[in-house]
Design an enzyme around this catalytic site. Structure first.
Site, PDB file in Angstrom:
ATOM      1  N   MET A  50      28.933  40.977  12.606  1.00 41.69           N
ATOM      2  CA  MET A  50      28.095  41.113  11.415  1.00 41.69           C
ATOM      3  C   MET A  50      27.361  42.458  11.438  1.00 41.69           C
ATOM      4  O   MET A  50      26.361  42.638  10.736  1.00 41.69           O
ATOM      5  CB  MET A  50      27.110  39.947  11.327  1.00 41.69           C
ATOM      6  CG  MET A  50      27.835  38.604  11.180  1.00 41.69           C
ATOM      7  SD  MET A  50      26.844  37.344  10.391  1.00 41.69           S
ATOM      8  CE  MET A  50      25.565  37.132  11.603  1.00 41.69           C
ATOM      9  N   GLY A  51      27.848  43.379  12.274  1.00 48.73           N
ATOM     10  CA  GLY A  51      27.269  44.722  12.290  1.00 48.73           C
ATOM     11  C   GLY A  51      25.979  44.811  13.080  1.00 48.73           C
ATOM     12  O   GLY A  51      25.661  43.923  13.859  1.00 48.73           O
ATOM     13  N   LEU A  79      25.524  46.942  15.450  1.00 52.14           N
ATOM     14  CA  LEU A  79      26.252  46.790  16.711  1.00 52.14           C
ATOM     15  C   LEU A  79      25.427  47.202  17.925  1.00 52.14           C
ATOM     16  O   LEU A  79      24.568  48.081  17.850  1.00 52.14           O
ATOM     17  CB  LEU A  79      27.538  47.619  16.652  1.00 52.14           C
ATOM     18  CG  LEU A  79      28.494  47.258  15.517  1.00 52.14           C
ATOM     19  CD1 LEU A  79      29.744  48.145  15.578  1.00 52.14           C
ATOM     20  CD2 LEU A  79      28.898  45.788  15.552  1.00 52.14           C
ATOM     21  N   HIS A  80      25.715  46.545  19.034  1.00 54.60           N
ATOM     22  CA  HIS A  80      25.082  46.870  20.312  1.00 54.60           C
ATOM     23  C   HIS A  80      26.147  46.754  21.396  1.00 54.60           C
ATOM     24  O   HIS A  80      27.320  46.459  21.096  1.00 54.60           O
ATOM     25  CB  HIS A  80      23.891  45.937  20.582  1.00 54.60           C
ATOM     26  CG  HIS A  80      24.232  44.484  20.422  1.00 54.60           C
ATOM     27  ND1 HIS A  80      25.037  43.807  21.308  1.00 54.60           N
ATOM     28  CD2 HIS A  80      23.911  43.582  19.453  1.00 54.60           C
ATOM     29  CE1 HIS A  80      25.175  42.556  20.916  1.00 54.60           C
ATOM     30  NE2 HIS A  80      24.513  42.385  19.775  1.00 54.60           N
ATOM     31  N   HIS A  89      28.691  43.845  21.421  1.00 55.15           N
ATOM     32  CA  HIS A  89      29.854  43.988  20.540  1.00 55.15           C
ATOM     33  C   HIS A  89      30.864  44.977  21.151  1.00 55.15           C
ATOM     34  O   HIS A  89      32.074  44.734  21.142  1.00 55.15           O
ATOM     35  CB  HIS A  89      29.435  44.549  19.171  1.00 55.15           C
ATOM     36  CG  HIS A  89      28.479  43.680  18.406  1.00 55.15           C
ATOM     37  ND1 HIS A  89      27.171  44.027  18.190  1.00 55.15           N
ATOM     38  CD2 HIS A  89      28.657  42.492  17.787  1.00 55.15           C
ATOM     39  CE1 HIS A  89      26.579  43.081  17.466  1.00 55.15           C
ATOM     40  NE2 HIS A  89      27.448  42.145  17.215  1.00 55.15           N
ATOM     41  N   GLY A 116      32.229  36.617  21.849  1.00 56.72           N
ATOM     42  CA  GLY A 116      31.320  36.682  22.993  1.00 56.72           C
ATOM     43  C   GLY A 116      30.885  35.292  23.452  1.00 56.72           C
ATOM     44  O   GLY A 116      30.720  34.384  22.639  1.00 56.72           O
ATOM     45  N   LYS A 152      28.085  34.640  24.430  1.00 60.78           N
ATOM     46  CA  LYS A 152      26.684  34.416  24.050  1.00 60.78           C
ATOM     47  C   LYS A 152      26.593  33.301  23.010  1.00 60.78           C
ATOM     48  O   LYS A 152      25.703  32.474  23.065  1.00 60.78           O
ATOM     49  CB  LYS A 152      26.089  35.704  23.480  1.00 60.78           C
ATOM     50  CG  LYS A 152      24.756  35.460  22.824  1.00 60.78           C
ATOM     51  CD  LYS A 152      23.919  36.692  22.795  1.00 60.78           C
ATOM     52  CE  LYS A 152      22.652  36.417  22.043  1.00 60.78           C
ATOM     53  NZ  LYS A 152      22.939  36.225  20.611  1.00 60.78           N
ATOM     54  N   GLN A 163      29.799  28.414  19.149  1.00 63.47           N
ATOM     55  CA  GLN A 163      30.691  29.057  18.171  1.00 63.47           C
ATOM     56  C   GLN A 163      32.076  29.269  18.788  1.00 63.47           C
ATOM     57  O   GLN A 163      33.107  28.928  18.188  1.00 63.47           O
ATOM     58  CB  GLN A 163      30.071  30.390  17.755  1.00 63.47           C
ATOM     59  CG  GLN A 163      31.009  31.348  17.061  1.00 63.47           C
ATOM     60  CD  GLN A 163      30.296  32.594  16.599  1.00 63.47           C
ATOM     61  OE1 GLN A 163      29.394  32.527  15.768  1.00 63.47           O
ATOM     62  NE2 GLN A 163      30.657  33.755  17.111  1.00 63.47           N
ATOM     63  N   SER A 187      21.731  41.549  17.764  1.00 65.24           N
ATOM     64  CA  SER A 187      21.298  42.364  16.625  1.00 65.24           C
ATOM     65  C   SER A 187      19.879  41.959  16.216  1.00 65.24           C
ATOM     66  O   SER A 187      19.099  42.782  15.747  1.00 65.24           O
ATOM     67  CB  SER A 187      22.242  42.159  15.446  1.00 65.24           C
ATOM     68  OG  SER A 187      23.566  42.410  15.841  1.00 65.24           O
TER      69      SER A 187
HETATM   70  P1  AMP Z   1      27.522  38.847  15.611  1.00 57.69           P
HETATM   71  O1  AMP Z   1      27.573  40.236  15.076  1.00 57.69           O
HETATM   72  O2  AMP Z   1      26.162  38.439  16.090  1.00 57.69           O
HETATM   73  O3  AMP Z   1      28.161  37.838  14.701  1.00 57.69           O
HETATM   74  O4  AMP Z   1      28.410  38.851  16.916  1.00 57.69           O
HETATM   75  C1  AMP Z   1      29.750  39.262  16.896  1.00 57.69           C
HETATM   76  C2  AMP Z   1      30.386  38.936  18.195  1.00 57.69           C
HETATM   77  O5  AMP Z   1      29.694  39.590  19.268  1.00 57.69           O
HETATM   78  C3  AMP Z   1      30.345  37.427  18.526  1.00 57.69           C
HETATM   79  O6  AMP Z   1      31.585  37.042  19.089  1.00 57.69           O
HETATM   80  C4  AMP Z   1      29.227  37.335  19.528  1.00 57.69           C
HETATM   81  O7  AMP Z   1      29.353  36.245  20.422  1.00 57.69           O
HETATM   82  C5  AMP Z   1      29.374  38.650  20.267  1.00 57.69           C
HETATM   83  N1  AMP Z   1      28.121  39.018  20.935  1.00 57.69           N
HETATM   84  C6  AMP Z   1      26.895  39.112  20.370  1.00 57.69           C
HETATM   85  N2  AMP Z   1      25.975  39.426  21.298  1.00 57.69           N
HETATM   86  C7  AMP Z   1      26.637  39.526  22.490  1.00 57.69           C
HETATM   87  C8  AMP Z   1      26.249  39.821  23.826  1.00 57.69           C
HETATM   88  N3  AMP Z   1      24.986  40.087  24.144  1.00 57.69           N
HETATM   89  N4  AMP Z   1      27.194  39.848  24.777  1.00 57.69           N
HETATM   90  C9  AMP Z   1      28.493  39.576  24.466  1.00 57.69           C
HETATM   91  N5  AMP Z   1      28.932  39.297  23.227  1.00 57.69           N
HETATM   92  C10 AMP Z   1      28.016  39.271  22.249  1.00 57.69           C
END
Ligand code: AMP
Length: 273
Positions: A23-24, A26-27, A30, A141, A143, A147, A180
């Site tokens: 969902m952008g 990014l860190h 991601h 991820g 995390k 999901q 994020s």
């Molecule tokens: P999101 O943008 O929050 O929807 O996350 C996109 C993907 O990044 C999902 O598969 C999350 O599980 C993964 N993700 C988010 N935060 C982390 C993290 N700290 N470590 C590993 N994967 C992550």
């Protein structure tokens, strides 16, 4: 050369795509998933950026979700990602083509209990991305453990032709899981939020030394009573089932959702007894 796409073209359908849905904002979490995709040299990496309204149960949370598109594109370009897919809502979900995927009983527990409809929204968008892009693999991820579990379940039950890979949780030096949403915390809030991980670790230590799940959970919950963190749930599930029906399971996951400065944060830690 990284290409930014608004739509999926024929060319992509003929390639072996490793999809990383995001969902952008990014860190490093991601980007670690992108690294996993890039390790497979037979694949082209495609990172999707779409803030999925369907998975937000609160309008305000959706409106306040961080956006940083320019920087996201810059980061992914530096990493030499093959495609960045930034669809519009209308492209992903044409009016006559809404195929809601239901997440079932587990979709209403834990994270789903506090966020009704959240996992239906997640599965619906992931399924739609799979349908459109037809990736060979997709990377998520750990995390977002529930999901990930539900996505694996959907892939099996709908017999989808995609390999699901997973990435470890990437953390700040103080233990806070990267998210994020952390952007919305003050510096003090980030320090406070680091206790989520340290309390998970203490709870894990207690469980490993006593093997008593109820006592350990109670101990863990009291740690939060003494902090500025507002606990939503702290629970233990069997990693293979994401429930706690098998009281003798040795492969456990300690899961948590909590609020710091009104921001909802989730985390988890694996425990092997
Ligand atoms: P999101 O943008 O929050 O929807 O996350 C996109 C993907 O990044 C999902 O598969 C999350 O599980 C993964 N993700 C988010 N935060 C982390 C993290 N700290 N470590 C590993 N994967 C992550």
């Amino acid at each position: 050369m990284t290409k930014v796409l608004k739509t999926i073209n024929e060319k992509i359908l003929h390639e072996n795509i490793s999809l990383i849905p995001t969902m952008g904002a990014l860190h490093q979490g991601h980007l670690s998933l992108v690294n996993i995709g890039q390790n497979n040299k037979n694949m082209k990496t495609l990172v999707s950026i779409f803030i999925n309204r369907r998975q937000f149960n609160e309008e305000l949370d959706f409106i306040n979700y961080p956006v940083d598109l320019e920087r996201d594109i810059e980061l992914l370009t530096q990493m030499n990602v093959d495609y960045i897919f930034i669809p519009t809502e209308a492209y992903l979900f044409p009016k006559d083509l809404e195929n809601t995927v239901l997440s079932g009983k587990l979709g209403n527990l834990y994270e789903g209990l506090s966020r009704p409809g959240h996992f239906d929204g997640v599965l619906t968008v992931v399924n739609r991305l799979f349908e459109l892009i037809k990736p060979k693999e997709a990377i998520f991820g750990k995390k977002d453990a529930q999901q990930l579990f539900l996505i694996r379940k959907m892939v099996i039950s709908s017999d989808l032709n995609v390999v699901i890979k997973e990435g470890d949780i990437i953390r700040e030096l103080n233990g806070l899981a990267k998210s994020s949403r952390n952007r919305r915390l003050t510096e003090k809030g980030k320090e406070t939020a680091a206790q989520i991980f340290s309390n998970l670790q203490k709870t894990k230590e207690k469980l490993v030394s006593t093997a008593n799940i109820e006592d350990s959970l109670e101990y863990g919950r009291t740690l939060f009573d003494m902090s500025e963190i507002k606990l939503d749930y702290l629970d233990i599930v069997d990693r293979d089932k994401f429930n706690f029906d098998n009281k003798n399971s040795k492969k456990l996951l300690l899961i948590i959702a909590a609020y710091v400065e009104n921001i909802r944060l989730i985390d988890n830690i694996e425990i092997n007894l």
